[in-house]
Design a protein around this motif. Structure first.
Motif, PDB file in Angstrom:
ATOM      1  N   ALA A   1       1.064  -1.199  -0.173  1.00  0.00           N
ATOM      2  CA  ALA A   1      -0.167   0.070  -0.163  1.00  0.00           C
ATOM      3  C   ALA A   1       0.905   1.303  -0.067  1.00  0.00           C
ATOM      4  CB  ALA A   1      -0.697  -0.161   1.109  1.00  0.00           C
ATOM      5  N   HIS A   2       2.346   1.011   0.849  1.00  0.00           N
ATOM      6  CA  HIS A   2       3.025   2.765   0.270  1.00  0.00           C
ATOM      7  C   HIS A   2       3.672   2.413  -0.168  1.00  0.00           C
ATOM      8  CE1 HIS A   2       1.512   2.376   4.932  1.00  0.00           C
ATOM      9  NE2 HIS A   2       1.227   3.494   4.786  1.00  0.00           N
ATOM     10  N   SER A   3       3.876   1.382  -1.276  1.00  0.00           N
ATOM     11  CA  SER A   3       5.080   1.143  -1.840  1.00  0.00           C
ATOM     12  C   SER A   3       4.887   2.455  -3.014  1.00  0.00           C
ATOM     13  CB  SER A   3       5.334  -0.024  -2.895  1.00  0.00           C
ATOM     14  OG  SER A   3       5.904  -0.275  -3.986  1.00  0.00           O
ATOM     15  N   LYS A   4       6.357   3.000  -3.123  1.00  0.00           N
ATOM     16  CA  LYS A   4       6.904   4.233  -3.970  1.00  0.00           C
ATOM     17  C   LYS A   4       6.066   4.316  -6.089  1.00  0.00           C
ATOM     18  CE  LYS A   4       9.571   6.559  -1.235  1.00  0.00           C
ATOM     19  NZ  LYS A   4      10.915   7.063  -1.177  1.00  0.00           N
ATOM     20  N   ALA A   5       6.328   2.287  -6.382  1.00  0.00           N
ATOM     21  CA  ALA A   5       6.377   1.620  -7.495  1.00  0.00           C
ATOM     22  C   ALA A   5       5.131   0.648  -6.986  1.00  0.00           C
ATOM     23  CB  ALA A   5       7.712   1.020  -7.325  1.00  0.00           C
ATOM     24  N   ASN A   6       4.842   0.476  -8.566  1.00  0.00           N
ATOM     25  CA  ASN A   6       3.749  -0.858  -7.899  1.00  0.00           C
ATOM     26  C   ASN A   6       4.813  -2.227  -8.161  1.00  0.00           C
ATOM     27  OD1 ASN A   6       1.055  -2.073  -8.355  1.00  0.00           O
ATOM     28  ND2 ASN A   6       0.634  -1.464 -10.119  1.00  0.00           N
ATOM     29  N   ARG A   7       4.109  -2.554  -7.447  1.00  0.00           N
ATOM     30  CA  ARG A   7       5.381  -4.254  -7.137  1.00  0.00           C
ATOM     31  C   ARG A   7       3.874  -5.417  -7.386  1.00  0.00           C
ATOM     32  NH1 ARG A   7       7.836  -4.553  -1.102  1.00  0.00           N
ATOM     33  NH2 ARG A   7       8.313  -6.349  -1.864  1.00  0.00           N
TER      34      ARG A   7
END
Length: 262
Positions: free
Chosen positions: A91-97
């Motif tokens: 939810a907090h990732s700077k890139a879409n994992r």
């Protein structure tokens, strides 16, 4: 684009030099092993909550699980906060994992070359070339012979989400409720799922549940809309999941090594 690995200092230092603009995320299983080592007494209680935190699709869902974790052992919250939520939380990732929460791909290679590591370097390289050549050809052949429009893994996710879009079971009361779709425009819809309300924006491939945009595949709420209006669900899947892209992944050959004498 992002890099996912364990938290070894050498890996993080090297990638920051070679790929300075690319976010670096931590494998959730390696991080869990660190938590088990540092917080032995509470690990059984926090395991389920930790993985729910890592996999949460929205910040609201994340915050709810974090409150549960804090009630069990506040030290773990501080530990995870110091690492940085963006390093391990979807939810907090700077890139879409998307669905890549682990470094399992690298671990698969490690497992396959375990015994070959003790060979002289030329023999080791020959082993690795042959291994990747074999995998590359097998995966290309599977994609070429497939009758599916998208990869088998994603086909199953789409099928599961289709089933969930048709009915929802509330276990407490053993009641089956159907998702209710209320349309605003051709692409904007409200989907009522029990007591929750989710807004689906098809043209943006977005749903307030968070799954549509992060998984890059229609979530159950989006599927409820797609099914109601008899739309093509594949149109709303990531291009990278389709068979053409799968074939492109393996179209570059791994050139076999000729005999040493030549």
């Amino acid at each position: 684009m992002c890099i996912i690995s364990d938290r070894h200092d050498a890996i993080w230092k090297a990638t920051s030099i070679v790929y300075p603009e690319v976010p670096h995320c931590a494998c959730m299983f390696h991080l869990w092993n660190n938590i088990k080592t540092n917080f032995r007494k509470s690990q059984k209680q926090i395991k389920e909550v930790y993985f729910a935190l890592a996999r949460a699709y929205t910040v609201e869902e994340f915050n709810g699980h974090m409150a549960e974790l804090e009630a069990i052992d506040s030290r773990v919250k501080t530990y995870l906060m110091d690492i940085g939520y963006d390093k391990w939380s979807r939810a907090h990732s700077k890139a879409n994992r998307t669905m890549t929460m682990t470094s399992n791909i690298a671990e698969s290679v490690n497992a396959a070359n375990k015994h070959a590591r003790y060979l002289p370097v030329v023999n080791l390289l020959d082993f690795m070339t042959t291994l990747i050549q074999k995998w590359n050809y097998t995966n290309w052949k599977d994609a070429l012979e497939s009758f599916l429009k998208i990869g088998a893994k994603y086909e199953k996710i789409l099928a599961d989400n289709t089933i969930l879009s048709q009915t929802m079971t509330i276990c407490i009361f053993k009641i089956i409720k159907t998702l209710h779709v209320l349309s605003s425009t051709e692409f904007l819809h409200l989907v009522i799922d029990g007591q929750t309300r989710n807004v689906v924006r098809l043209h943006e491939r977005n749903c307030t549940c968070g799954r549509f945009q992060l998984d890059d595949i229609p979530c159950p709420h989006a599927m409820a809309v797609i099914q109601k209006f008899h739309m093509d669900s594949y149109k709303y899947c990531s291009d990278y999941y389709n068979i053409d892209y799968l074939l492109k992944t393996y179209e570059i050959p791994v050139n076999p090594l000729p005999d040493e004498t030549t």
